[in-house]
Design an enzyme around this catalytic site. Structure first.
Site, PDB file in Angstrom:
ATOM      1  N   ARG A  26       0.562  -1.594  -0.168  1.00 20.97           N
ATOM      2  CA  ARG A  26       0.013   0.045   0.403  1.00 20.97           C
ATOM      3  C   ARG A  26       0.866   1.427  -0.006  1.00 20.97           C
ATOM      4  O   ARG A  26       0.257   1.964  -0.202  1.00 20.97           O
ATOM      5  CB  ARG A  26      -1.205  -0.029   1.312  1.00 20.97           C
ATOM      6  CG  ARG A  26      -1.945  -0.699   0.777  1.00 20.97           C
ATOM      7  CD  ARG A  26      -2.927  -1.402   2.642  1.00 20.97           C
ATOM      8  NE  ARG A  26      -1.737  -1.549   3.576  1.00 20.97           N
ATOM      9  CZ  ARG A  26      -2.823  -2.206   4.116  1.00 20.97           C
ATOM     10  NH1 ARG A  26      -3.385  -3.576   3.605  1.00 20.97           N
ATOM     11  NH2 ARG A  26      -1.522  -2.888   5.295  1.00 20.97           N
ATOM     12  N   GLU A  35       4.126  -9.454  14.802  1.00 18.65           N
ATOM     13  CA  GLU A  35       3.206  -9.644  16.340  1.00 18.65           C
ATOM     14  C   GLU A  35       3.395 -11.024  17.070  1.00 18.65           C
ATOM     15  O   GLU A  35       4.347 -11.772  17.794  1.00 18.65           O
ATOM     16  CB  GLU A  35       2.284  -9.275  16.535  1.00 18.65           C
ATOM     17  CG  GLU A  35       1.479  -8.512  17.871  1.00 18.65           C
ATOM     18  CD  GLU A  35       0.378  -8.377  18.028  1.00 18.65           C
ATOM     19  OE1 GLU A  35      -0.082  -8.139  16.565  1.00 18.65           O
ATOM     20  OE2 GLU A  35      -0.469  -8.234  18.518  1.00 18.65           O
TER      21      GLU A  35
HETATM   22  P1  AMP Z   1       4.349  -2.086  11.601  1.00 14.79           P
HETATM   23  O1  AMP Z   1       5.904  -2.857  11.097  1.00 14.79           O
HETATM   24  O2  AMP Z   1       4.078  -2.051  13.099  1.00 14.79           O
HETATM   25  O3  AMP Z   1       3.979  -0.312  11.466  1.00 14.79           O
HETATM   26  O4  AMP Z   1       2.969  -1.739  10.890  1.00 14.79           O
HETATM   27  C1  AMP Z   1       3.022  -0.926   9.934  1.00 14.79           C
HETATM   28  C2  AMP Z   1       2.458  -1.832   8.581  1.00 14.79           C
HETATM   29  O5  AMP Z   1       1.743  -2.747   8.692  1.00 14.79           O
HETATM   30  C3  AMP Z   1       2.209  -1.309   7.165  1.00 14.79           C
HETATM   31  O6  AMP Z   1       2.413  -1.474   6.176  1.00 14.79           O
HETATM   32  C4  AMP Z   1       0.439  -1.610   7.683  1.00 14.79           C
HETATM   33  O7  AMP Z   1      -0.208  -1.284   6.339  1.00 14.79           O
HETATM   34  C5  AMP Z   1       0.582  -2.102   8.104  1.00 14.79           C
HETATM   35  N1  AMP Z   1      -1.089  -2.041   9.378  1.00 14.79           N
HETATM   36  C6  AMP Z   1      -0.120  -2.242  11.043  1.00 14.79           C
HETATM   37  N2  AMP Z   1      -1.275  -2.003  11.594  1.00 14.79           N
HETATM   38  C7  AMP Z   1      -2.021  -1.858  11.219  1.00 14.79           C
HETATM   39  C8  AMP Z   1      -3.662  -1.351  11.250  1.00 14.79           C
HETATM   40  N3  AMP Z   1      -4.091  -1.492  12.633  1.00 14.79           N
HETATM   41  N4  AMP Z   1      -4.312  -0.894  10.876  1.00 14.79           N
HETATM   42  C9  AMP Z   1      -3.543  -1.333   9.089  1.00 14.79           C
HETATM   43  N5  AMP Z   1      -2.856  -1.677   8.533  1.00 14.79           N
HETATM   44  C10 AMP Z   1      -2.275  -2.275   9.492  1.00 14.79           C
END
Ligand code: AMP
Length: 177
Positions: free
Chosen positions: A62, A99
Site C-alpha cells: 500500500r 507480533e
Molecule cells: P508496523 O510495522 O507495526 O508499523 O506496521 C505497519 C504495516 O502494517 C503497514 O504496512 C500497515 O499497512 C500494516 N498495519 C499495521 N497495523 C495496521 C492497522 N491497524 N490497520 C491497517 N494496517 C496496519
C-alpha cells in the site's frame, strides 16, 4: 482542496481484522474517492516539495500506491522495498519481528546509492517495525533516511521509540485501538 478534508470519513475501520483484537484502518476508501486521493497527494507534495531529498522509498504494497504519484510530482526516483523473494536483482535484506513470527524485506542494491537522502513512505505506521527494517536495508547501501511518512499514524503504539529521532509525518492520527 483545502487542508480540512476529512480523511476520517473515508478510512474504513474494520474490527478484528486480520485477527481478533486488531482494529484495521482500511485506506482503500481513500483510493476509491478521487477527491480524497488527490487531497493526500497534494498534502504530501506540500510537506516535501523543496525539501532536501534525493529519493523516495516505498513499502510494499500500500505504500507503493501513495509514493508513486508523489515521486512523479516531485520528479524524484522511487525505490521499491519488497517482501523477500520478489526482487530479481541482488538485494540488501532485513528480517524483523512481527507480533507473531518474522517477516523479511529487501531492496535492490543497485537502487540505493551511498550518501543519498531518502524519505520512506508507507500507508500506515503502527509499531514502526516495518519502517525500522526499511531504514536498515537503505543504510546497508550507505543511504540516510531523512524522514518517514504514513497517511495514517497510530502513535499509541509508540513508533517514535523505534524510529530514532528521524522526523515522522502523517496526515491523520488515531489514538485508540
Ligand atoms: P508496523 O510495522 O507495526 O508499523 O506496521 C505497519 C504495516 O502494517 C503497514 O504496512 C500497515 O499497512 C500494516 N498495519 C499495521 N497495523 C495496521 C492497522 N491497524 N490497520 C491497517 N494496517 C496496519
Amino acid at each position: 482542496m483545502g487542508n480540512n478534508f476529512s480523511l476520517d470519513e473515508v478510512i474504513r475501520k474494520v474490527p478484528n481484522f486480520p485477527k481478533q483484537g486488531i482494529l484495521f484502518y482500511d485506506i482503500t476508501g481513500i483510493l476509491v474517492n478521487p477527491k480524497a486521493f488527490k487531497y493526500c497527494i497534494d498534502m504530501m507534495v506540500k510537506l516535501y516539495k523543496g525539501t532536501n531529498i534525493d529519493s523516495l522509498a516505498a513499502i510494499e504494497s500500500r505504500g507503493f500506491v501513495f509514493a508513486a504519484p508523489l515521486a512523479e510530482r516531485l520528479g524524484l526516483p522511487l525505490v521499491l522495498i519488497r517482501k523477500k523473494g520478489k526482487l530479481p536483482g541482488d538485494t540488501y535484506s532485513c528480517k524483523y519481528a512481527l507480533e507473531y513470527g518474522f517477516a523479511e524485506i529487501e531492496v535492490h542494491k543497485a537502487d540505493v546509492k551511498s550518501g543519498q537522502r531518502i524519505l520512506v513512505i508507507d500507508d500506515l505506521i503502527a509499531t514502526g517495525g516495518t519502517l525500522q527494517a526499511a531504514q536498515n536495508v537503505l543504510e546497508q547501501g550507505g543511504a540516510t533516511v531523512t524522514g518517514f511518512f504514513g497517511i495514517v499514524g497510530l502513535p499509541f503504539l509508540n513508533y517514535h521509540k523505534v524510529l530514532d529521532s528521524i522526523p515522522v509525518k502523517t496526515l491523520i492520527d488515531y489514538n485508540t485501538e
